[in-house]
Design an enzyme around this catalytic site. Structure first.
Site, PDB file in Angstrom:
ATOM      1  N   GLY A 219       0.809  -1.281  -0.024  1.00  0.00           N
ATOM      2  CA  GLY A 219       0.078  -0.035   0.039  1.00  0.00           C
ATOM      3  C   GLY A 219       0.958   1.169   0.021  1.00  0.00           C
ATOM      4  O   GLY A 219       0.365   2.401   0.006  1.00  0.00           O
ATOM      5  N   ASP A 220       2.177   1.060  -0.116  1.00  0.00           N
ATOM      6  CA  ASP A 220       3.119   2.153  -0.035  1.00  0.00           C
ATOM      7  C   ASP A 220       2.932   3.273  -1.152  1.00  0.00           C
ATOM      8  O   ASP A 220       3.180   2.590  -2.164  1.00  0.00           O
ATOM      9  CB  ASP A 220       4.333   1.805   0.309  1.00  0.00           C
ATOM     10  CG  ASP A 220       5.506   2.886   0.355  1.00  0.00           C
ATOM     11  OD1 ASP A 220       5.618   3.681   1.456  1.00  0.00           O
ATOM     12  OD2 ASP A 220       5.948   3.138  -0.554  1.00  0.00           O
ATOM     13  N   VAL A 221       2.763   4.482  -1.028  1.00  0.00           N
ATOM     14  CA  VAL A 221       2.406   5.404  -2.383  1.00  0.00           C
ATOM     15  C   VAL A 221       3.824   5.434  -3.042  1.00  0.00           C
ATOM     16  O   VAL A 221       3.788   5.688  -4.152  1.00  0.00           O
ATOM     17  CB  VAL A 221       1.737   6.624  -1.905  1.00  0.00           C
ATOM     18  CG1 VAL A 221       2.837   7.395  -1.004  1.00  0.00           C
ATOM     19  CG2 VAL A 221       1.146   7.392  -3.010  1.00  0.00           C
TER      20      VAL A 221
ATOM     21  N   LEU B 290       6.028   3.322  -3.161  1.00  0.00           N
ATOM     22  CA  LEU B 290       6.297   1.956  -4.101  1.00  0.00           C
ATOM     23  C   LEU B 290       5.728   1.823  -5.000  1.00  0.00           C
ATOM     24  O   LEU B 290       5.847   1.677  -6.158  1.00  0.00           O
ATOM     25  CB  LEU B 290       6.079   0.663  -3.058  1.00  0.00           C
ATOM     26  CG  LEU B 290       6.309  -0.396  -3.656  1.00  0.00           C
ATOM     27  CD1 LEU B 290       7.783  -0.926  -4.439  1.00  0.00           C
ATOM     28  CD2 LEU B 290       5.846  -1.691  -2.874  1.00  0.00           C
TER      29      LEU B 290
END
Length: 301
Positions: A255-257, A259
């Site tokens: 969910g890392d923006v 990434l």
DNA sequence: TTCCAGGCTTAAC
DNA sequence: GTTAAGCATGGA
């Protein structure tokens, strides 16, 4: 003063320069001071302030040298603690050969491997610091997250003046015993961040949460579940802590923006990939998802 | 002003 | 179990 404390042997696929490039990414970092040759950090060892500089000595290139810039020489136990901290900080115990073999063949990671040859996941060995850094970084841009960390550190941590610079150590969780939400909100933390930081501080100070306990659980997934029980800690935060504190190479913050943006940029997609798409993509990095993530982040800076 | 940023919680389906 | 809305703050 510039006393040699100890030297640590270095594994293959380690380059201090590549690690320092990552560490130099923000001038707002307050917990260490790095340049092209080394990094300095203030530690509190056995209650004493100790300022350390790490470099790779030219005459012994396969070693990481720890020198004492300021403070009294720690005892044997203190030195062992410091050495262990540095091993965790730079992930020196890990054999990276399998990741390099896998990534060299990878369309996305291949170029990043060359540009960041020898980079390791720079860890956050202290659980409280790792949790706070993740909490402060939730849903805000990195520059603001660094400012929040700096304010928290300057107000509640210890500091040392040396040769015109101020060095800080991250506050101990015990310091927050009598601290109120309002006090933290005055530093521009949102109420959710303030409440979660205090909750985590109280749990750790009370002995109800520790890195050792999390590592002793049967699996990294169990550690993640334990962290998820804490209000204010969601999937991203727990995965992030797995990756940077618990040293789980398989953790993957889908969910890392950052990434998502890295993969969008590297693949030329016209939109950000969804978390589900990233999970699917991560199958090819199995076993090394955290390292893939860390290298992909490097594409953004 | 609007949109985004290294998300989380709660409520509704 | 999945999805939508609300939350809060600074930066560009």
């Amino acid at each position: 003063m510039n006393d040699l404390l100890f030297e640590l042997p270095l594994p293959d696929h380690f380059a201090l320069g590549a690690c320092l490039e990552y560490m130099n990414r923000s001038p707002l970092e307050c917990l260490f001071r790095s340049d092209a040759e080394g990094v300095e950090r203030l530690f509190i060892v056995e209650g004493q302030a100790v300022l350390i500089r790490l470099t790779m000595p030219a005459d012994r290139p396969q070693r990481l040298r720890a020198a004492l810039l300021y403070g009294s020489l720690p005892g044997e136990a203190g030195l062992a603690w410091l050495a262990r901290y540095i091993v965790e900080w730079f992930d020196l115990d890990r054999d990276l050969a399998p990741f390099y073999k896998l990534a060299a063949e990878d369309e996305l990671l291949g170029p990043l491997l060359q540009a960041n040859d020898g980079l390791r996941i720079i860890g956050i060995p202290d659980l409280f610091e790792a949790l706070c850094w993740a909490i402060l970084g939730q849903q805000v841009n990195l520059a603001f997250a660094y400012r929040l960390k700096e304010r928290l550190t300057a107000k509640y941590g210890q500091s040392l003046e040396w040769q015109g610079h101020t060095y800080y150590s991250f506050p101990e969780p015990e310091v927050f015993h009598e601290v109120s939400m309002e006090e933290l909100c005055a530093l521009q933390l949102t109420r959710n961040k303030a409440r979660t930081v205090l909750e985590v501080a109280h749990l750790i100070a009370a002995g109800a949460l520790s890195r050792e306990e999390l590592l002793a659980l049967p699996s990294p997934a169990a550690a993640e579940q334990r962290l998820l029980q804490i209000r204010g800690i969601g999937p991203w935060t727990s995965q992030y802590v797995r990756m940077r504190c618990l040293r789980d190479a398989t953790s993957f913050p889908a969910g890392d923006v950052g990434l998502q943006n890295a993969v969008k940029f590297l693949t030329g997609m016209d939109r950000k990939p969804t978390p589900a798409e990233l999970v699917e993509m991560s199958a090819r990095w199995r076993g090394w998802e955290a390292y893939a993530t860390f290298y992909l982040w490097r594409a953004l800076y």
